[in-house]
Enzyme design. Structure first.
Site, PDB file in Angstrom:
ATOM      1  N   ARG A 103       5.621 -29.908  -1.208  1.00 11.33           N
ATOM      2  CA  ARG A 103       4.162 -29.872  -1.093  1.00 11.33           C
ATOM      3  C   ARG A 103       3.758 -28.458  -0.659  1.00 11.33           C
ATOM      4  NH1 ARG A 103       1.723 -35.069  -0.553  1.00 11.33           N
ATOM      5  NH2 ARG A 103       2.972 -36.466  -1.859  1.00 11.33           N
TER       6      ARG A 103
ATOM      7  N   THR B 231      -1.850 -33.656  -0.264  1.00  9.87           N
ATOM      8  CA  THR B 231      -2.673 -34.847  -0.475  1.00  9.87           C
ATOM      9  C   THR B 231      -3.143 -35.400   0.864  1.00  9.87           C
ATOM     10  OG1 THR B 231      -0.755 -36.324  -0.456  1.00  9.87           O
ATOM     11  CG2 THR B 231      -1.443 -35.452  -2.594  1.00  9.87           C
TER      12      THR B 231
ATOM     13  N   THR C 146      10.274 -37.420  -4.007  1.00  8.08           N
ATOM     14  CA  THR C 146       9.434 -37.908  -5.093  1.00  8.08           C
ATOM     15  C   THR C 146      10.131 -39.080  -5.756  1.00  8.08           C
ATOM     16  OG1 THR C 146       8.383 -37.394  -7.217  1.00  8.08           O
ATOM     17  CG2 THR C 146      10.402 -36.203  -6.704  1.00  8.08           C
TER      18      THR C 146
ATOM     19  N   CYS D 264       1.282 -39.635 -10.657  1.00 12.93           N
ATOM     20  CA  CYS D 264       0.822 -38.470 -11.413  1.00 12.93           C
ATOM     21  C   CYS D 264       2.008 -37.657 -11.933  1.00 12.93           C
ATOM     22  CB  CYS D 264      -0.092 -37.597 -10.551  1.00 12.93           C
ATOM     23  SG  CYS D 264       0.656 -37.040  -8.998  1.00 12.93           S
TER      24      CYS D 264
END
Length: 481
Positions: free
Chosen positions: A370, A319, A347, A289
């Site tokens: 996050r 998530t 990431t 994403c």
């Protein structure tokens, strides 16, 4: 008449016009596979208020509000044409007509602008393409919603089956309930029933077989009449060619992964490198994403200004791979409570840029935090450019990209001064430029890019699937190149 009375009368008039548009939009979609857009936003199955709000949104990016009185004549003109499957942007029709100085009638201008979708030029509708979902989690259910929504006349993509691991009692009912109601994305738009005897979920008339299996080798897709299907693996369990090849069984023609691919698996960001997919490629990835959020604006900036180097910092919603409360996790920090903490993590989006943009030689680094929100993230993209520019120039350029370029389905633009993350839940774009937060100083530019890491990404997945299936219909008027 007072100002209030005048405003209310104007509103009621526009409501009436929007109401008259709905059956036209529906009939074009159902009978001719024509999707009506307004500045890249679909008007299919939208309410009166939603149509009016979409018109008003144009003010943020085009500088002035677009009225239904301006777009209705173009919609009416389309009904007189022999249209084939296509996407037609009536917002773009209205804008280009206003800029045209030839004095053509709306009818003649419209016929000329969409000539590629009419008569002998039009695409003939095929039989459709079977689609199978392997996994039914957050992305799987949103992709299912989109596939059901886009079923249209039945000649496009057809969701035939979902493969999941066996559950306990009332498994099918619970899975149907998760499709029907979503705490973030709201109610399913339509009706859902369950036939437990045949292990089938029926959503808006689409019969979706639920197949229970613990491994791809256990499934015989031909037993369900599935043929030449595109399988979308949203489990993330297999990410290299060897693992994903397990899905290539009788009935399955191609495999699309909803996670970054490893090794020689192509990582595709629709709008940027989807045209590089080889016709005989059977396995590909839609990347992540975040990769989908940063690559389109990165390409846009490199095309115009040249990018020498960059860094992306993502502030990402939590998530399912994180813990609700502190517990063991194989990663260093993700075991700490997701709803209670900001969690520094890694990431892979920066390294994935090279796969999607091989011509970009600039080094791109990245990291991620996050945070305790369930959906919508923001990527802060800091770039060193090859020439000096100004904030006004950059914003004018990105606004135009969002309206008129081949990236207009990927890049959106907002000038709302009070925009926050929840405002972008349900966005179908992979990246939304926040104009108010943009910083430019000479050859340094910092872009703040919102993205719905669930729904916006799912839309990108669908676009890739449409492309490889051959049902990605052309858009008119054609965007500037």
């Amino acid at each position: 008449m007072t100002v209030n009375d005048d405003s209310f009368t104007n509103w009621k008039n526009r409501e009436e016009i929007a109401e008259s548009m709905i059956p036209i939009i529906g009939k074009l979609h159902r009978e001719q596979d024509v999707t009506i857009l307004l500045h890249s936003r679909s008007l299919v199955n939208k309410s009166v208020v939603s149509i009016l709000k979409t018109h008003r949104f144009a003010r943020q990016i085009a500088g002035e509000e677009l009225s239904v009185t301006e777009t209705l004549p173009f919609l009416q003109a389309l009904t007189t044409l022999d249209l084939g499957p296509s996407q037609i942007d009536i917002g773009m029709l209205a804008a280009t007509y206003k800029a045209d100085d030839r004095g053509l009638s709306v009818e003649r201008f419209t016929a000329e602008a969409v000539a590629g979708a009419t008569g002998a030029n039009k695409i003939e509708r095929g039989e459709g393409r079977d689609v199978v979902l392997y996994g039914f989690g957050r992305i799987g259910r949103l992709v299912a919603r989109l596939l059901i929504e886009k079923a249209g006349s039945g000649n496009g993509l057809r969701l035939r089956a979902v493969v999941v691991r066996g559950g306990g009692e009332a498994d099918l009912v619970k899975r149907a309930s998760l499709l029907r109601r979503d705490s973030i994305h709201g109610q399913f738009q339509g009706t859902i029933t369950v036939d437990e005897a045949s292990s089938t979920i029926i959503a808006n008339g689409n019969a979706i077989k639920v197949i229970y299996a613990n491994d791809p080798s256990e499934v015989d897709y031909t037993a369900y009449g599935i043929k030449d299907a595109i399988l979308i693996d949203n489990t993330g369990k297999w990410r290299d060619r060897e693992g994903l090849s397990k899905h290539l069984r009788p009935g399955i023609d191609k495999v699309v992964l909803t996670a970054p691919g490893k090794g020689d698996v192509p990582n595709i960001v629709h709008g940027v490198n989807h045209d590089t997919i080889k016709p005989d490629e059977q396995i590909l990835s839609c990347a992540s994403c975040t990769t989908n959020a940063i690559v389109p604006p990165l390409k846009a900036m490199d095309d115009e200004y040249g990018v020498l180097r960059g860094h992306v910092e993502t502030v990402h919603s939590f998530t399912n791979d994180q813990n609700l409360l502190d517990n063991y996790h194989k990663a260093d920090r993700r075991g700490r409570s997701a709803p209670l903490n900001m969690v520094i993590t890694e990431t892979g989006a920066a390294s994935a840029v090279a796969k999607a943009l091989p011509d970009l030689k600039a080094p791109i680094t990245g990291s991620s935090i996050r945070v305790p929100v369930p959906d919508v993230s923001i990527a802060i993209l800091s770039l060193r450019l090859s020439r000096e520019t100004t904030r006004e120039e950059v914003l004018d350029y990105l606004r135009d990209v969002s309206l008129n370029s081949p990236l207009k389905r990927q890049i959106d633009f907002t000038t709302a001064p009070d925009a926050v993350s929840m405002d972008f839940v349900g966005s179908r774009h992979s990246s939304i430029v926040d104009a108010g937060a943009t910083k430019v100083d000479g050859d340094n530019a910092i872009l703040y890019l919102w993205y719905d890491n669930e729904f916006g990404y799912s839309c990108q997945v669908i676009r890739v699937v449409q492309h490889v299936s051959g049902v990605e219909y052309p858009t008119y008027p054609s965007p500037a190149v």
